[in-house]
Design an enzyme around this catalytic site. Structure first.
Site, mmCIF file in Angstrom:
data_model
loop_
_atom_site.group_PDB
_atom_site.id
_atom_site.type_symbol
_atom_site.label_atom_id
_atom_site.label_comp_id
_atom_site.label_asym_id
_atom_site.label_seq_id
_atom_site.Cartn_x
_atom_site.Cartn_y
_atom_site.Cartn_z
ATOM 1 N N CYS A 84 0.848 -1.187 0.000
ATOM 2 C CA CYS A 84 0.000 0.000 0.000
ATOM 3 C C CYS A 84 0.889 1.245 0.000
ATOM 4 O O CYS A 84 1.793 1.367 0.826
ATOM 5 C CB CYS A 84 -0.890 -0.010 1.238
ATOM 6 S SG CYS A 84 -1.904 1.472 1.407
ATOM 7 N N CYS A 87 0.285 3.117 3.536
ATOM 8 C CA CYS A 87 0.683 2.614 4.854
ATOM 9 C C CYS A 87 1.701 1.477 4.785
ATOM 10 O O CYS A 87 2.185 1.023 5.824
ATOM 11 C CB CYS A 87 -0.545 2.158 5.638
ATOM 12 S SG CYS A 87 -1.238 0.600 5.057
ATOM 13 N N CYS A 133 -7.463 -0.913 0.935
ATOM 14 C CA CYS A 133 -6.491 -1.435 1.881
ATOM 15 C C CYS A 133 -7.214 -1.642 3.208
ATOM 16 O O CYS A 133 -7.862 -0.725 3.711
ATOM 17 C CB CYS A 133 -5.339 -0.446 2.054
ATOM 18 S SG CYS A 133 -4.236 -0.872 3.429
ATOM 19 N N CYS A 136 -5.630 0.875 6.105
ATOM 20 C CA CYS A 136 -5.761 2.342 6.135
ATOM 21 C C CYS A 136 -6.910 2.840 5.269
ATOM 22 O O CYS A 136 -7.083 4.047 5.122
ATOM 23 C CB CYS A 136 -4.455 3.004 5.726
ATOM 24 S SG CYS A 136 -4.155 2.955 3.947
ATOM 25 N N CYS A 156 -8.623 -5.224 -10.203
ATOM 26 C CA CYS A 156 -8.157 -4.188 -11.123
ATOM 27 C C CYS A 156 -7.724 -2.992 -10.272
ATOM 28 O O CYS A 156 -8.559 -2.286 -9.715
ATOM 29 C CB CYS A 156 -9.308 -3.819 -12.063
ATOM 30 S SG CYS A 156 -8.832 -2.676 -13.354
HETATM 31 ZN ZN LIG Z 1 -2.892 1.041 3.411
#
Ligand SMILES: [Zn+2]
Length: 176
Positions: A84, A87, A133, A136, A156
């Site tokens: 990510c 984060c 995610c 976060c 995607c």
């Molecule tokens: Zn994240």
């Protein structure tokens, strides 16, 4: 007799509602698994703005979409973990990456059962499943049911929401 009970209860309900007009019953918190609360990252819009580039901020925090074929990750072949960009949580392994031809990085499975969360998205007169995610809440992209085996899922994902951590190249260790 029942009339007394009813008349007695009524004012209590009114009073509760008046005292806590917006409060959420604390029951719901106890019922939840606590999974979403543990290690969840929450930052203000201002803090994210300071941490991310304008494009990263637009996609991950404002549910934006990068232009197809605009990000090099759509044809990236290196092995490693896509994390990510907000984060650093591991989201997708290169092992599940495939060429969907859409111009966006595509994966048939997330890196772990709890890496991403899925949400109903009815924007733009479509019904889609948004992928975020789990740690976060960064908007990543969408998942569609037309992916390859073994899952049949096609995640995607916006390349700008990801940060590829390449596998350490083997044979670099110079030991005598
Ligand atoms: Zn994240």
């Amino acid at each position: 007799m029942p009339l007394f009970v009813a008349a007695d209860r009524l004012p209590i309900f009114i009073q509760i509602n008046a005292d806590q007009p917006e409060s959420v019953p604390s029951m719901s918190k106890a019922e939840s698994t606590g999974k979403s609360d543990s290690g969840k990252i929450e930052m203000s819009e201002q803090e994210w703005r300071g941490k991310l580039t304008p494009e990263q901020f637009y996609v991950t925090r404002k549910h934006g979409t990068e232009r197809a074929f605009s990000h090099p990750y759509h044809e990236e072949k290196s092995t490693g973990m896509y994390r990510c960009v907000c984060c650093g949580a591991p989201l997708f392994s290169s092992e599940t990456k495939f060429d969907s031809g859409t111009g966006w990085p595509s994966f048939y499975a997330p890196a772990g059962d709890e890496a991403v969360s899925e949400h109903d998205d009815r924007s733009f007169f479509m019904r889609r499943t948004e992928v975020r995610c789990a740690k976060c809440d960064a908007h990543l992209g969408h998942v569609f049911p037309d992916g390859p085996k073994p899952t049949g899922a096609r995640y995607c994902i916006n390349g700008v929401a990801l940060d590829l951590e390449p596998d350490a190249s083997p044979g670099d260790k110079s030991s005598e």
